[in-house]
Design an enzyme around this catalytic site. Structure first.
Site, PDB file in Angstrom:
ATOM      1  N   CYS A 248      43.248  44.573  30.976  1.00  0.00           N
ATOM      2  CA  CYS A 248      42.696  45.094  32.233  1.00  0.00           C
ATOM      3  C   CYS A 248      42.869  44.087  33.372  1.00  0.00           C
ATOM      4  O   CYS A 248      43.161  44.466  34.499  1.00  0.00           O
ATOM      5  CB  CYS A 248      41.197  45.371  32.086  1.00  0.00           C
ATOM      6  SG  CYS A 248      40.727  46.143  30.553  1.00  0.00           S
ATOM      7  N   ASP A 249      42.646  42.818  33.093  1.00  0.00           N
ATOM      8  CA  ASP A 249      42.485  41.849  34.181  1.00  0.00           C
ATOM      9  C   ASP A 249      43.541  40.752  34.249  1.00  0.00           C
ATOM     10  O   ASP A 249      43.558  39.977  35.201  1.00  0.00           O
ATOM     11  CB  ASP A 249      41.093  41.186  34.055  1.00  0.00           C
ATOM     12  CG  ASP A 249      39.980  42.221  34.121  1.00  0.00           C
ATOM     13  OD1 ASP A 249      40.138  43.200  34.882  1.00  0.00           O
ATOM     14  OD2 ASP A 249      38.973  42.075  33.413  1.00  0.00           O
TER      15      ASP A 249
ATOM     16  N   CYS B 190      38.817  41.494  28.694  1.00  0.00           N
ATOM     17  CA  CYS B 190      39.955  42.408  28.546  1.00  0.00           C
ATOM     18  C   CYS B 190      41.185  41.899  29.290  1.00  0.00           C
ATOM     19  O   CYS B 190      41.313  42.101  30.501  1.00  0.00           O
ATOM     20  CB  CYS B 190      39.563  43.800  29.043  1.00  0.00           C
ATOM     21  SG  CYS B 190      40.916  44.969  28.951  1.00  0.00           S
TER      22      CYS B 190
END
Ligand code: NAP
Length: 318
Positions: free
Chosen positions: A139-140, A136
């Site tokens: 997300c990261d 992701c």
């Protein structure tokens, strides 16, 4: 009043398919119970800008779109639980749907559990998950400012991730197992023409190297043979998805890849259990097609329940 544990329709899943089904079922006064899962909203919660959902000429962020779907479903009386379904029993009537805490029953069910990102299953991947290895970018990605980021895959997801990661990374390298991309023309061109993105063709990532953080990748050349160690601070895996059907094994017909089998794209082998979205659809896999299938499933549920009621009344009057 305690929350109901029986519904005319239970919807399992809260991506575009599940929540569109909820909007339609709720507007048909069916008061659906939706099991949204503890990570509600489906795959668009893990994406950035959605440019191809009709109605948003300037694009919309994935999570924002899903919050709007959810608010619309709730506005008409859907009851949404952010919990996972752990077990179903479609051999009984009413159908039984269990969570870790409770059992619910329903006259009909719409399965819209979608699909989840695939992993490579290579040494180092599990150990370094969350330490450089991710599925992701949204997300990261921000953890890898000015770093060298590698993306594996050749589809739209991989291009989208690579393009997004150029905001953070010093350099982004896409590793793909063939010499041509599967991605749509527009996404492929954007990535191929981006100054920060490089490509390594015909290569497989075979190991993630690093103790407590990702340091490098071992790549295998799939055409000429031979190996290469590529220094990398992060590996984003974007190689497609698998359907979320573990809880339906033995309950519904699944194909060899685990997708739910449907004769007409809405009905399953169990009368009264319907399907919508990526958990069935291996061809289109778009938010808008999933939403369309959710709409169809809810309309068919309504017809199914009506026919059942008419049948019951006729049986009582006979
Ligand atoms: P996908 O189209 O199935 O592409 C998966 C990619 O990963 C392929 O290039 C495949 O290689 C590669 N791959 C699969 N297994 C692999 C493995 N074990 N090791 C290395 N590489 C592997 O999946 P997706 O990119 O997630 O897209 C899914 C659907 O969503 C598509 O319909 C796509 O159009 C859509 N989507 C659209 C957008 C957008 O329009 N903005 C964004 C994301 C997704 P091969 O090419 O060799 O098979």
């Amino acid at each position: 009043m305690p929350a109901p544990t029986h519904a005319k329709v239970i919807i399992i899943g809260s991506g575009p398919a599940g929540l569109t089904a909820a909007v339609y079922a709720a507007r048909a006064n069916l008061a659906p119970i939706v099991f949204a899962g503890h990570m509600y909203g489906g795959q668009l919660m893990l994406t950035t800008e959605v440019e191809n959902y009709p109605g948003f000429p300037d694009g919309i962020m994935g999570p924002e779109l899903m919050e709007a779907f959810r608010a619309q479903a709730e506005r008409f009386g859907s009851i949404i639980h952010n919990v996972d379904v752990t077990e179903v029993d479609f051999a009984q009537r009413p159908f039984v749907v269990r969570t870790a805490e409770e059992a619910f029953t329903a006259d009909s069910v719409i399965v819209a559990t979608g699909a989840s990102a695939r992993w490579l299953d290579i040494p180092g991947e599990a150990r370094l998950r969350g330490r450089g290895v991710s599925t992701c970018a949204t997300c990261d990605g921000a953890f890898f400012r000015d770093k060298h980021i590698v993306v594996v895959g050749g589809g739209d997801s991989a291009m989208e991730e690579a393009l997004f990661l150029t905001r953070f990374g010093r350099r982004v390298t896409v590793v793909h197992r063939r010499d041509s991309l599967r991605a749509s023309k527009i996404m492929a061109e954007r990535a191929l023409n981006h100054e920060k993105i490089e490509f390594i063709w015909n290569a497989a990532v075979e190991e993630v190297i690093g103790e407590d953080a990702t340091r490098a990748l071992r790549l295998k050349n799939l055409v000429g043979g031979g190996e290469q160690i590529l220094e990398a601070d992060a590996l984003f895996i974007a190689i497609g998805h698998d359907p979320n059907t573990a809880i339906f094994r033995g309950q519904l017909d699944l194909d060899a890849a685990g997708y739910i089998v449907s004769t007409d794209g809405v009905r399953t082998n169990i009368d009264g259990v319907f399907v919508a979205g990526d958990v069935y659809d291996i061809r289109y896999k778009q938010a808008v097609t999933a939403a369309g299938m959710g709409c169809k499933a809810a309309i068919d549920v309504e017809k199914y329940l009506e026919a059942r009621e008419t049948h019951h009344k006729a049986a009582v009057n006979a």
